[in-house]
Design a protein around this motif. Structure first.
Motif, PDB file in Angstrom:
ATOM      1  N   VAL A 283       0.853  -1.191   0.000  1.00 26.47           N
ATOM      2  CA  VAL A 283       0.000   0.000   0.000  1.00 26.47           C
ATOM      3  C   VAL A 283       0.888   1.240   0.000  1.00 26.47           C
ATOM      4  N   ASP A 284       1.090   1.821  -1.165  1.00 31.53           N
ATOM      5  CA  ASP A 284       1.880   3.046  -1.310  1.00 31.53           C
ATOM      6  C   ASP A 284       0.911   4.197  -1.552  1.00 31.53           C
ATOM      7  N   ILE A 285       0.878   5.157  -0.625  1.00 29.04           N
ATOM      8  CA  ILE A 285      -0.062   6.266  -0.775  1.00 29.04           C
ATOM      9  C   ILE A 285       0.599   7.537  -1.300  1.00 29.04           C
ATOM     10  N   ALA A 286       1.863   7.452  -1.734  1.00 30.95           N
ATOM     11  CA  ALA A 286       2.561   8.647  -2.217  1.00 30.95           C
ATOM     12  C   ALA A 286       1.823   9.348  -3.361  1.00 30.95           C
ATOM     13  N   PRO A 287       1.332   8.622  -4.384  1.00 29.11           N
ATOM     14  CA  PRO A 287       0.614   9.334  -5.456  1.00 29.11           C
ATOM     15  C   PRO A 287      -0.624  10.071  -4.947  1.00 29.11           C
ATOM     16  N   LEU A 288      -1.378   9.453  -4.051  1.00 25.23           N
ATOM     17  CA  LEU A 288      -2.572  10.088  -3.501  1.00 25.23           C
ATOM     18  C   LEU A 288      -2.199  11.284  -2.634  1.00 25.23           C
ATOM     19  N   ARG A 289      -1.083  11.207  -1.927  1.00 24.38           N
ATOM     20  CA  ARG A 289      -0.634  12.342  -1.119  1.00 24.38           C
ATOM     21  C   ARG A 289      -0.342  13.552  -2.003  1.00 24.38           C
ATOM     22  N   HIS A 290       0.276  13.342  -3.151  1.00 24.23           N
ATOM     23  CA  HIS A 290       0.554  14.459  -4.047  1.00 24.23           C
ATOM     24  C   HIS A 290      -0.738  15.099  -4.553  1.00 24.23           C
ATOM     25  N   VAL A 291      -1.752  14.282  -4.808  1.00 27.33           N
ATOM     26  CA  VAL A 291      -3.038  14.835  -5.234  1.00 27.33           C
ATOM     27  C   VAL A 291      -3.652  15.650  -4.097  1.00 27.33           C
ATOM     28  N   ALA A 292      -3.607  15.122  -2.878  1.00 29.10           N
ATOM     29  CA  ALA A 292      -4.126  15.869  -1.734  1.00 29.10           C
ATOM     30  C   ALA A 292      -3.391  17.200  -1.580  1.00 29.10           C
ATOM     31  N   ASP A 293      -2.070  17.181  -1.754  1.00 33.95           N
ATOM     32  CA  ASP A 293      -1.291  18.415  -1.674  1.00 33.95           C
ATOM     33  C   ASP A 293      -1.709  19.407  -2.753  1.00 33.95           C
ATOM     34  N   ALA A 294      -2.024  18.896  -3.945  1.00 30.99           N
ATOM     35  CA  ALA A 294      -2.439  19.777  -5.041  1.00 30.99           C
ATOM     36  C   ALA A 294      -3.731  20.516  -4.701  1.00 30.99           C
ATOM     37  N   PHE A 295      -4.640  19.826  -4.020  1.00 28.69           N
ATOM     38  CA  PHE A 295      -5.860  20.502  -3.587  1.00 28.69           C
ATOM     39  C   PHE A 295      -5.568  21.478  -2.447  1.00 28.69           C
ATOM     40  N   MET A 296      -4.640  21.140  -1.556  1.00 27.14           N
ATOM     41  CA  MET A 296      -4.311  22.025  -0.432  1.00 27.14           C
ATOM     42  C   MET A 296      -3.660  23.318  -0.895  1.00 27.14           C
ATOM     43  N   LEU A 297      -2.769  23.226  -1.893  1.00 27.61           N
ATOM     44  CA  LEU A 297      -2.047  24.404  -2.359  1.00 27.61           C
ATOM     45  C   LEU A 297      -2.630  24.995  -3.644  1.00 27.61           C
ATOM     46  N   GLY A 298      -3.744  24.436  -4.093  1.00 27.29           N
ATOM     47  CA  GLY A 298      -4.262  24.809  -5.398  1.00 27.29           C
ATOM     48  C   GLY A 298      -4.877  26.192  -5.463  1.00 27.29           C
ATOM     49  N   ARG A 299      -4.499  26.928  -6.481  1.00 25.43           N
ATOM     50  CA  ARG A 299      -5.199  28.156  -6.855  1.00 25.43           C
ATOM     51  C   ARG A 299      -6.339  27.757  -7.786  1.00 25.43           C
ATOM     52  N   ARG A 300      -7.543  28.105  -7.446  1.00 20.86           N
ATOM     53  CA  ARG A 300      -8.711  27.683  -8.204  1.00 20.86           C
ATOM     54  C   ARG A 300      -9.057  28.723  -9.261  1.00 20.86           C
ATOM     55  N   GLU A 301      -9.285  28.222 -10.506  1.00 21.12           N
ATOM     56  CA  GLU A 301      -9.815  29.081 -11.549  1.00 21.12           C
ATOM     57  C   GLU A 301     -11.057  28.418 -12.135  1.00 21.12           C
ATOM     58  N   THR A 302     -12.035  29.232 -12.510  1.00 25.22           N
ATOM     59  CA  THR A 302     -13.274  28.721 -13.075  1.00 25.22           C
ATOM     60  C   THR A 302     -13.205  28.791 -14.591  1.00 25.22           C
ATOM     61  N   VAL A 303     -13.552  27.689 -15.239  1.00 27.85           N
ATOM     62  CA  VAL A 303     -13.527  27.633 -16.700  1.00 27.85           C
ATOM     63  C   VAL A 303     -14.921  27.266 -17.210  1.00 27.85           C
ATOM     64  N   ASP A 304     -15.065  27.165 -18.522  1.00 29.58           N
ATOM     65  CA  ASP A 304     -16.365  26.896 -19.123  1.00 29.58           C
ATOM     66  C   ASP A 304     -16.986  25.620 -18.571  1.00 29.58           C
ATOM     67  N   ALA A 305     -18.301  25.595 -18.511  1.00 30.16           N
ATOM     68  CA  ALA A 305     -19.025  24.425 -18.033  1.00 30.16           C
ATOM     69  C   ALA A 305     -18.709  23.207 -18.890  1.00 30.16           C
ATOM     70  N   PHE A 306     -18.706  22.035 -18.241  1.00 35.00           N
ATOM     71  CA  PHE A 306     -18.515  20.790 -18.962  1.00 35.00           C
ATOM     72  C   PHE A 306     -19.867  20.084 -19.105  1.00 35.00           C
ATOM     73  N   HIS A 307     -20.156  19.626 -20.326  1.00 38.34           N
ATOM     74  CA  HIS A 307     -21.367  18.868 -20.589  1.00 38.34           C
ATOM     75  C   HIS A 307     -20.986  17.549 -21.241  1.00 38.34           C
ATOM     76  N   GLU A 308     -21.691  16.487 -20.862  1.00 38.45           N
ATOM     77  CA  GLU A 308     -21.398  15.162 -21.399  1.00 38.45           C
ATOM     78  C   GLU A 308     -21.456  15.155 -22.923  1.00 38.45           C
ATOM     79  N   GLU A 309     -22.435  15.828 -23.482  1.00 38.86           N
ATOM     80  CA  GLU A 309     -22.538  15.979 -24.928  1.00 38.86           C
ATOM     81  C   GLU A 309     -22.057  17.366 -25.312  1.00 38.86           C
ATOM     82  N   PRO A 310     -21.068  17.468 -26.213  1.00 41.05           N
ATOM     83  CA  PRO A 310     -20.567  18.793 -26.603  1.00 41.05           C
ATOM     84  C   PRO A 310     -21.700  19.679 -27.142  1.00 41.05           C
ATOM     85  N   ILE A 311     -21.649  20.939 -26.766  1.00 41.87           N
ATOM     86  CA  ILE A 311     -22.655  21.892 -27.225  1.00 41.87           C
ATOM     87  C   ILE A 311     -22.136  22.663 -28.439  1.00 41.87           C
TER      88      ILE A 311
END
Length: 311
Positions: A283-311
């Motif tokens: 059980v190696d959790i290093a990859p998941l730890r990096h993802v958690a860190d990305a959310f902790m240090l993440g600058r959030r930007e809002t982009v266009d809405a995503f739809h399952e079918e392209p509009i």
């Protein structure tokens, strides 16, 4: 039926595309049962829940192919019932719940295997061997794919705990944490959230280590046409390495060295059989730890809405 009798929970695209054929091709393990609320598998015992499966048939191990948000409770139930457990990636929705499962598996004396399928790509171990003898100066990860192609109609990936673009991006991180001969850490991230979703559709990450490593990662779920799964590494000692197509191809100093078919999930099940046989866990959790860190240090930007079918 000989070997490990496996019950698989979650009969979706990844189970049918990868798990079923890989189990069939692996000595020492066989698919004995499946649990799904809406699907069944021909030729084996079928149940609507893990609880029913544990009480209704004889199995030695449980493989969990469910979304990560519900995986902890299922894994805990299987471990407490004395069954070995194989977790699809990511191993859970949080670091703490995975660490708790490790302790439960130890107490019950059973195997827990948190799989990182990309580590079993054919060029990954040769890349690790080549880099182990060198000092890394710079590395660039580019992991871009089309979410509509790989996750059609899967709403769970857009919810908290579903990881969004980190669902594929964590594959790249699982390779990088394995092959790079250094311990690196995040210094910053920018996460792009569609205005109608709770998980990012793109991410840009920067990492370093104690010696000033320059490591960047660019994840994007909006790429149409050819898909990009590349890691390029430059060394201080001279020479460069490129892993492409998710670890299927290896190029050293511009010369192709390895180009082999995908057999990642067969590698997972071979390793699982060996772990159970030796009474150990992985059980190696290093990859998941990096993802958690990305959310902790993440600058959030809002982009266009995503739809399952392209509009």
């Amino acid at each position: 039926m000989s070997g490990i009798r496996l019950g698989l929970v979650g009969v979706g695209k990844i189970a049918r595309d990868q798990h079923f054929p890989s189990i069939e091709a692996t000595d020492g393990i066989a698919l004995a049962a499946a649990a799904s609320r809406s699907a069944s598998v021909d030729g084996i015992a079928n149940f609507t829940s893990l609880t029913e499966m544990l009480s209704g048939t004889e199995i030695d191990a449980v493989g969990l192919c469910t979304p990560p948000q519900v995986r902890y409770a299922l894994a805990l139930e299987a471990l407490k019932a004395g069954r070995h457990v194989l977790l699809e990636k990511p191993p859970g929705a949080t670091l703490s719940e995975v660490e708790d499962l490790v302790e439960v598996a130890r107490e019950k004396g059973v195997t827990l295997f948190a799989t990182w399928h990309s580590r079993f790509a054919p060029a990954v171990e040769p890349a690790w061997d080549w880099l182990a003898k060198r000092s890394v100066r710079r590395a660039v990860i580019t992991w871009k794919e089309d979410v509509r192609r790989w996750h059609p109609g899967q709403e769970w990936i857009w919810e908290p705990g579903g990881l969004g673009v980190f669902d594929p991006g964590i594959n790249a991180l699982s390779i990088a944490t394995h092959i790079l001969p250094t311990t690196f850490f995040l210094t910053g991230s920018t996460l792009s959230f569609p205005e109608n979703r709770q998980a990012p559709i793109a991410a840009k990450l920067a990492f370093t280590d104690a010696n000033g490593l320059d490591l960047t990662a660019d994840f994007d779920w909006r790429q149409e046409g050819p898909q990009t799964w590349d890691i390029v590494v430059e060394t201080e000692d001279g020479g460069s390495l490129e892993l492409s197509e998710g670890g299927k191809k290896l190029t050293l100093d511009g010369k192709p060295v390895i180009d082999e078919p995908d057999a990642e999930y067969r590698g997972i099940y071979r390793h699982f059989v060996d772990l159970v046989g030796s009474g150990t866990s992985d059980v190696d959790i290093a990859p998941l730890r990096h993802v958690a860190d990305a959310f902790m240090l993440g600058r959030r930007e809002t982009v266009d809405a995503f739809h399952e079918e392209p509009i």
